[in-house]
Motif scaffolding. Sequence first.
Motif, PDB file in Angstrom:
ATOM      1  N   GLY A   1       0.743  -1.511   0.279  1.00 19.05           N
ATOM      2  CA  GLY A   1      -0.610   0.069   0.082  1.00 19.05           C
ATOM      3  C   GLY A   1       0.664   1.045  -0.066  1.00 19.05           C
ATOM      4  N   GLU A   2       0.931   2.449   0.284  1.00 16.29           N
ATOM      5  CA  GLU A   2       1.289   3.926   0.333  1.00 16.29           C
ATOM      6  C   GLU A   2       1.337   3.766   1.933  1.00 16.29           C
ATOM      7  N   TYR A   3       2.479   4.180   2.111  1.00 22.35           N
ATOM      8  CA  TYR A   3       2.873   4.479   3.011  1.00 22.35           C
ATOM      9  C   TYR A   3       4.132   5.558   3.183  1.00 22.35           C
ATOM     10  N   SER A   4       3.749   5.722   3.984  1.00 28.62           N
ATOM     11  CA  SER A   4       5.273   7.655   4.698  1.00 28.62           C
ATOM     12  C   SER A   4       6.445   6.825   4.658  1.00 28.62           C
ATOM     13  N   SER A   5       7.658   7.874   4.494  1.00 33.35           N
ATOM     14  CA  SER A   5       9.046   7.368   4.265  1.00 33.35           C
ATOM     15  C   SER A   5       8.890   7.451   5.942  1.00 33.35           C
ATOM     16  N   SER A   6       8.613   8.451   6.948  1.00 31.61           N
ATOM     17  CA  SER A   6       8.676   8.340   8.032  1.00 31.61           C
ATOM     18  C   SER A   6       7.719   6.813   9.145  1.00 31.61           C
ATOM     19  N   PHE A   7       7.042   6.235   8.866  1.00 36.93           N
ATOM     20  CA  PHE A   7       6.654   5.216   8.972  1.00 36.93           C
ATOM     21  C   PHE A   7       7.605   3.487   8.422  1.00 36.93           C
ATOM     22  N   ALA A   8       8.419   4.096   7.493  1.00 35.21           N
ATOM     23  CA  ALA A   8       8.930   2.647   7.084  1.00 35.21           C
ATOM     24  C   ALA A   8      10.607   3.282   8.358  1.00 35.21           C
ATOM     25  N   GLN A   9      10.993   4.743   7.869  1.00 36.78           N
ATOM     26  CA  GLN A   9      11.610   4.423   9.240  1.00 36.78           C
ATOM     27  C   GLN A   9      11.588   3.854  10.449  1.00 36.78           C
ATOM     28  N   ASP A  10      10.441   4.001  11.085  1.00 30.41           N
ATOM     29  CA  ASP A  10       9.923   3.769  12.573  1.00 30.41           C
ATOM     30  C   ASP A  10       9.835   1.952  12.533  1.00 30.41           C
ATOM     31  N   LEU A  11       9.583   1.818  11.385  1.00 29.97           N
ATOM     32  CA  LEU A  11      10.519   0.376  11.317  1.00 29.97           C
ATOM     33  C   LEU A  11      11.188  -0.486  11.425  1.00 29.97           C
ATOM     34  N   ARG A  12      11.913   0.304  10.472  1.00 24.92           N
ATOM     35  CA  ARG A  12      13.189  -0.030  10.579  1.00 24.92           C
ATOM     36  C   ARG A  12      13.916  -0.054  11.676  1.00 24.92           C
ATOM     37  N   ARG A  13      14.372   0.885  12.418  1.00 24.33           N
ATOM     38  CA  ARG A  13      14.629   1.537  13.347  1.00 24.33           C
ATOM     39  C   ARG A  13      14.111   0.015  15.024  1.00 24.33           C
ATOM     40  N   GLN A  14      12.464  -0.368  14.898  1.00 23.64           N
ATOM     41  CA  GLN A  14      12.494  -1.273  15.838  1.00 23.64           C
ATOM     42  C   GLN A  14      13.391  -2.460  15.744  1.00 23.64           C
ATOM     43  N   LEU A  15      13.013  -2.795  14.160  1.00 24.30           N
ATOM     44  CA  LEU A  15      13.816  -4.128  13.851  1.00 24.30           C
ATOM     45  C   LEU A  15      15.409  -4.964  13.877  1.00 24.30           C
ATOM     46  N   ASP A  16      16.251  -3.229  14.310  1.00 26.73           N
ATOM     47  CA  ASP A  16      16.988  -3.247  14.333  1.00 26.73           C
ATOM     48  C   ASP A  16      17.469  -2.893  15.950  1.00 26.73           C
TER      49      ASP A  16
END
Length: 913
Positions: A884-899
């Motif tokens: 779907g359509e997501y914001s860059s901040s949403f993607a960055q937040d997911l990456r931060r949590q997965l790190d």
Amino acid sequence: MPWPWTYFWNLGQKMTKGSDRCGCSDGGDNRKEDGEFELDNFVGRSDEMDFFYRRSPDVKLLCVWGIAGVGKSAIVRESFHGKVITGGHYIMHSWVDVPHPFDLTDLCRRLLLNFYPDNLEAKETALISMMEGKDPIQGCCKILRQNNCLVVIDGLQSKHDWDLIKKALFSQPVRGRTVVITREESIATYCTNKKDEILNVKGLKDDLALNLFKKINLKAEKLSQSFPEVVEPILKHIMSKCGGLPEVIVAAGKIAIPYSERISSLELFNAELMEILENSLSFPRLKGIFCWMQSYFDACSDELKPCIFYMSVFPMDQSIRQRRLLRRWIAEGYSSCGGGGAAEKGEKLFSELMKLSILYLDQRTSSTTKSWMVNGFFREYIKSRPMEDNLVFALEGGCSPSSRLTGQHLTISSCWDRDEIVFNSMDLSRLRSLTVFGKWVPFLVSDKMKVLRVLDLEGTSRTSDGTASVTDDVLEKIVKQFRRLKFMSLRGCMEVTRLPDSLGAMTQLETLDARHTSIVELPPAIITKLHKLQYIRAGTTKARRLQAATRAAAAMPPPPPPPPPTTTTTQEEDIHSGRSSFVGVKAAAALGVVQRASSRITGALKNRVHALVESSSSSSWWESKKQRRRRVRVAANGDGVEIVRAAAEGIGKLTELHTLGVVNIAGGKDSLLLLKELENLTQLRKLGLTGINSKNWKGLCDAISGHLPHLESLSLQLLVLQENAGSYEFACFDRISVLPKTLKRLKVLYTSSRNSVACIRQTWTRLPDPVCFQHEWRVSTGEDIGMLFSRDMLRSSDRPHVQPVEELLTFGHVPTPDGSEWRPVEHLRFDCHGIRSRVTFGRATFFSVETLNINCCRSCGGSSCLWIDGLRYLHGLKEICVTGEYSSSFAQDLRRQLDKHANHPELKMLNSS
């Protein structure tokens, strides 16, 4: 007669350098000569090397297979070079390239000499002994049985050759380990039948391939840093054409250095990549790969060759559903058998393409929805072949008018400029298939296409105003013009709201795919006249419907104020009339009707959901009142499509039908008649139904019991009546007295989480083949969470589907009703649907999730109205897939949590705004 001394000495020097040029082995993937893959460029292969590190020393034989240039030999050499050989695990080691044509004695000579790479005295002794007539086979056997040795046999080409090697060298127990490298899976499985002893080496992932290319070509890296928005897409396109093959990537990187000073030169290199690679004189190994590719295709069977060339129909990086491809092959005649036999043959051909590594699993898709891709290097090679071999032609970029644009299969790329003059200049008289990606234009319907058999519009794009989309008017013209079609796919064309009655004139039609359109009814003309139909897929899901509604709403003026309460009441009564007396919790939430189950939704949220459904239920303002009622009724009772009485009476005559779905059977007497007619569809393999309740459950069980002997897949979505008090206990599968012995998959979907589940006893597990059970739940509130994850309600094969209607939804802090621990699940799915919500996983989360799928809606313009916290507490998490359509901040937040996650799960962002 003894071999001359000069032969043995030259052979010894050759083997010491490891430079066999027999042209058939994969040895040398890691050598630094001829522009080949070097150790210092070895990237992205940690998982493959772990395959060797994790194996017990007791494992005597390992097999590695993969296509040419993928780096098999480099992985083996790197795995054993630093970790094993220098560590003293093996006393002796030898790497031998299998000679071609095969000669056992010659192979053993090479093997024996390579046991002494640095000991010239021992090598000379071995050479002298062979000159004096000593058998090298016996010399190898003696070393293998007396010493702990590592032996690598690179480039094995046939099972017969392995039989000779095995009989000569391994007929008696040996010490150490043997690694066999081959290009064919069948040879690897012949050498050892243990799956955990076989490694399939695949191409590098896109990001790793690009990193390797930039490591080779520093000029391209510098140019990309200066103009990232322009250069990065070009480099990614080049990597797609290289197919993830390290050897091709390294060669392309080095050859592209002179082209990497300017963007225009790099674009030229991209456009002529295959020709440049084939004509490169500085990389002889590339020539070997191209020769192997040609022999690869020449060795394929006559029935497989057209399937291989057919794959160039699909654009680069295009995901391909298996069923879509198989149905097209059947329509094209590639599967010559009729009925189910054609499908089985198509599956066999599909399997062959996978074994040849032409098709591979799309890494961008989640593990729950598999799709496939064509290897980019194979695709470019196919496209570069002469026209007499390749009958597929494509319109891409800016083409010039030419009568040479001709063939049997035309694919229109999304990047083509839609030049009508170019299109009219083509010879379309022999065209058998038309595949369109991207924008639709009216002139694509041409009266010159007299023999068209396949029309695939699944890849067409949608526009907010519908001007460049496939609409009802477009479909009318298609049906009028192409009466001989055998395959027609409208999948994803949401502007199509109905199927015209004139479709009944397409008497040759075998496949009709109208999935994820706005069609809610199958007219009688289709069922009563199209007797050759084998495959019918229609209906959509709530997620797709609301996405279409929000897109349309964004392009339209603000909707009028909500109707007064009396109007809503009238509509409610209309829906709850005799035709639809079973609207449950899901329908109430969707329509904004205030009931106890949805009382927690705020007034603003109710108005929003109400507006979304209203916009989706009236996508065409000229629809009749009856059509609007049908659309609302279907949406309220599980989606799918309805079949009216006249069609229901004739569906039993579709004796060749083997796929039917998704049909809504919540329509009273008409649906009961449909269930009765299903008993006559004895060839049915796949059936999908929705709107199943206590009033039609008995009819469904009677239709399945003993009447569908070939049924393999059954998907059912259950609804509860108001008088059932939210209980699914009516769904007792024991009422199916005679189970389909061929059933492989049973999927049960629940519209809400209540206090019971369907009754599926152990009787189903006693079928000849184990049935794959799958339960899908809808979760909206904290109460649903506590009910769902209790010990008695949830199984590991269940798939909870979370659609939040509360601003805060917490997993982990709500106790289960019986006080038990929460259970593990494999898959968990989230849909936001325009309702802003924050989902939190707390420390007390006692269940484990392996795959998390997140679907971001389009109503928020990519601002991501769904936010998720606490992913680190999902201890078994392996993968997150976002669509779907997501914001860059949403993607960055997911990456931060997965790190911060201990497992470092993989994050797949499939498409972004």
